[in-house]
Design a protein around this motif. Structure first.
Motif, mmCIF file in Angstrom:
data_model
loop_
_atom_site.group_PDB
_atom_site.id
_atom_site.type_symbol
_atom_site.label_atom_id
_atom_site.label_comp_id
_atom_site.label_asym_id
_atom_site.label_seq_id
_atom_site.Cartn_x
_atom_site.Cartn_y
_atom_site.Cartn_z
ATOM 1 N N ALA A 167 -37.266 6.317 -15.109
ATOM 2 C CA ALA A 167 -36.090 5.449 -14.984
ATOM 3 C C ALA A 167 -35.742 4.790 -16.312
ATOM 4 C CB ALA A 167 -36.347 4.387 -13.907
ATOM 5 N N ASP A 168 -36.759 4.260 -17.001
ATOM 6 C CA ASP A 168 -36.516 3.619 -18.302
ATOM 7 C C ASP A 168 -35.906 4.606 -19.295
ATOM 8 O OD1 ASP A 168 -37.626 1.299 -17.308
ATOM 9 O OD2 ASP A 168 -39.509 1.460 -18.409
ATOM 10 N N SER A 169 -36.387 5.835 -19.258
ATOM 11 C CA SER A 169 -35.907 6.843 -20.206
ATOM 12 C C SER A 169 -34.461 7.236 -19.923
ATOM 13 C CB SER A 169 -36.805 8.081 -20.154
ATOM 14 O OG SER A 169 -38.103 7.792 -20.636
ATOM 15 N N ILE A 170 -34.113 7.368 -18.649
ATOM 16 C CA ILE A 170 -32.735 7.723 -18.297
ATOM 17 C C ILE A 170 -31.766 6.634 -18.750
ATOM 18 C CG2 ILE A 170 -31.159 8.061 -16.352
ATOM 19 C CD1 ILE A 170 -33.438 9.547 -14.927
ATOM 20 N N ILE A 171 -32.147 5.381 -18.549
ATOM 21 C CA ILE A 171 -31.298 4.272 -18.992
ATOM 22 C C ILE A 171 -31.192 4.248 -20.511
ATOM 23 C CG2 ILE A 171 -31.115 1.765 -19.103
ATOM 24 C CD1 ILE A 171 -30.250 2.980 -16.443
ATOM 25 N N PRO A 211 -32.605 -1.915 -21.208
ATOM 26 C CA PRO A 211 -33.428 -2.663 -20.242
ATOM 27 C C PRO A 211 -34.545 -1.796 -19.681
ATOM 28 C CG PRO A 211 -31.331 -2.044 -19.264
ATOM 29 C CD PRO A 211 -31.240 -1.696 -20.723
ATOM 30 N N LYS A 212 -35.614 -2.458 -19.270
ATOM 31 C CA LYS A 212 -36.782 -1.765 -18.737
ATOM 32 C C LYS A 212 -37.066 -2.240 -17.317
ATOM 33 C CE LYS A 212 -37.845 0.483 -22.591
ATOM 34 N NZ LYS A 212 -36.612 0.160 -23.351
ATOM 35 N N THR A 266 -41.377 10.068 -24.994
ATOM 36 C CA THR A 266 -40.304 9.916 -24.018
ATOM 37 C C THR A 266 -39.251 8.934 -24.536
ATOM 38 O OG1 THR A 266 -41.842 8.405 -22.877
ATOM 39 C CG2 THR A 266 -41.522 10.587 -21.920
ATOM 40 N N PRO A 267 -38.009 9.036 -24.029
ATOM 41 C CA PRO A 267 -36.912 8.221 -24.564
ATOM 42 C C PRO A 267 -37.042 6.720 -24.346
ATOM 43 C CG PRO A 267 -36.055 10.155 -23.436
ATOM 44 C CD PRO A 267 -37.513 10.074 -23.109
ATOM 45 N N ASP A 268 -38.046 6.288 -23.577
ATOM 46 C CA ASP A 268 -38.263 4.850 -23.421
ATOM 47 C C ASP A 268 -39.062 4.267 -24.581
ATOM 48 O OD1 ASP A 268 -40.600 6.186 -22.753
ATOM 49 O OD2 ASP A 268 -41.081 4.910 -21.045
ATOM 50 N N GLY A 269 -39.413 5.097 -25.571
ATOM 51 C CA GLY A 269 -40.153 4.633 -26.736
ATOM 52 C C GLY A 269 -41.640 4.892 -26.675
ATOM 53 N N ARG A 270 -42.082 5.481 -25.570
ATOM 54 C CA ARG A 270 -43.501 5.798 -25.418
ATOM 55 C C ARG A 270 -43.868 6.974 -26.327
ATOM 56 N NH1 ARG A 270 -44.823 9.894 -23.016
ATOM 57 N NH2 ARG A 270 -47.019 10.405 -22.614
ATOM 58 N N LEU A 271 -45.024 6.885 -26.984
ATOM 59 C CA LEU A 271 -45.492 7.951 -27.864
ATOM 60 C C LEU A 271 -46.149 9.069 -27.061
ATOM 61 C CD1 LEU A 271 -47.055 5.768 -30.700
ATOM 62 C CD2 LEU A 271 -45.004 7.199 -30.905
#
Length: 400
Positions: A167-171, A211-212, A266-271
């Motif tokens: 969800a975080d990545s899609i946003i 947003p997360k 991932t696009p949420d900033g996770r390595l």
């Protein structure tokens, strides 16, 4: 008081929601008032009339997005693991990514169901659990073992990992690519495939601007809810080889660690390789708006629709829950979560300093107990990556 003192016990369950789940699974009113917890958080029919609800398998929602961004190909192996959902550069809005993710999710759950049903038949033929069947209501009357569907109710659990990351990545994609047009889709995918090498500024942007989940933000919370509700409704219409149902649950236990190891950036900033979010909780460290906002986000997923519930971990720094006021804070958080529709919550009260000391000097902290998933464990006996994931959970200081 036990929670406040750091015992990490007990876990708490919402009577109303668990009863409603039993009714939704076809239970009688009497059965809805006699529910029990099987495993970690799974409400089941009481009185010995349900089987052991075996675990059928997990779908890695973090990997789902990686497949969507590579048209079903796993970039780690180059193999066509998922279905082809289209050239990602052709996506024009977040709704198209959501739909592609749903297609990948049901495809992967179908694969699990197919394999599990084959395994179930073999177990019934070769490894019938005779003693367990003798002590469960229905098996003797029906002349069937638990593997053959002898008990009154039969189900198998379908689990999930990385739902908040998805969800975080899609946003994040929606804001950075579709709205602000800071990057193109191909540029983002290239950056992810390189694990943000030389692109720390972009990673920080992805981490901090969109947003997360876990901060009571309706935009991201609705995306998470839409996807997990779709998955639950899909699999809970399926039947296993003995005629039982499949139960969906937002539960990763500690599988979010090894599942994270096989997912790139991932696009949420996770390595790449980092753990995914644990269970139904937000990604570790991303819930920064206080515990009330966190519980509202998790409750907004409406776990009453998940036949095996939703496991929620929350952590407090001991400084934030001291004295009588601290007791009231813990009590208030639990009650507020249940009033919002939450099904399960468990709370660790421990600070990072203590956990890191335990890593450095395990002999002196052998009695330190933490909640990992629906179970307690001695912190020093856990794998270091699981320990680190626990440390990364937000340590709330109480209040709102």
């Amino acid at each position: 008081e036990m929670i406040q003192s750091g015992m990490a016990n007990p876990g708490f369950f919402n009577e109303r929601i668990c009863s409603d789940i039993i009714r939704a699974k076809g239970g009688t009113e009497a059965e809805a008032r006699d529910w029990v917890i099987v495993g970690c958080t799974q409400p089941q029919f009481g009185g010995g009339g349900t089987d052991g609800t075996p675990d059928a398998g997990y779908v890695n929602f973090g990997k789902v997005l990686e497949l969507v961004l590579h048209n079903g190909v796993d970039p780690a192996t180059g193999k066509q693991v998922g279905i082809k959902t289209g050239d990602p550069s052709d996506f024009k809005c977040k709704e198209e990514i959501i739909e592609a993710s749903k297609k990948q999710i049901v495809y992967l759950y179908d694969k699990i169901i197919e394999g599990f049903n084959i395994l179930q038949v073999q177990q019934a033929l070769r490894l019938p659990a005779i003693f367990a069947s003798l002590v469960m209501d229905g098996c003797i009357e029906n002349g069937k073992s638990v593997q053959e569907g002898g008990t009154r109710h039969n189900s198998a659990g379908l689990f999930s990992t990385g739902t908040a990351n998805l969800a975080d990545s899609i946003i994040a994609i929606d804001e950075i690519i579709f709205n602000d047009k800071i990057l193109t889709m191909n540029e983002l995918i290239d950056i992810l495939d390189k694990n943000f090498e030389g692109e720390e500024r972009i990673r920080q942007l992805l981490l901090n601007k969109p947003p997360k989940f876990g901060n009571d933000n309706s935009k991201v919370d609705k995306v998470n809810k839409e996807i997990v509700t779709y998955a639950a409704e899909y699999v809970q219409k399926k039947h296993d080889s003995r005629g039982g149902i499949f139960d969906f649950t937002l539960m990763s236990q500690s599988m979010n660690v090894p599942h994270g190891q096989v997912v790139g950036a991932t696009p949420d900033g996770r390595l790449a390789g980092q753990p995914l979010n644990d269970n139904a909780s937000p990604m570790m460290g991303r819930d920064i708006s206080g515990p009330t906002a966190t519980i509202k986000s998790v409750a907004s997923l409406e776990p009453v629709h998940f036949y095996d519930g939703a496991l929620f971990n929350l952590r407090f720094d001991p400084r934030g829950v001291q004295g009588e006021k601290g007791i009231e804070t813990i009590k208030g958080i639990i009650r507020a979560f249940f009033n919002e529709g939450g099904q399960h919550i468990q709370i660790n009260v421990v600070d990072n300093k203590t956990l890191r000391k335990a890593q450095e000097d395990p002999e002196s902290y052998r009695g330190l107990v933490v909640r990992v998933a629906g179970y307690m464990a001695y912190f020093t006996e856990l794998d270091k990556q699981v320990q680190d994931a626990l440390i990364d959970r937000t340590a709330h200081l109480g209040g709102c």
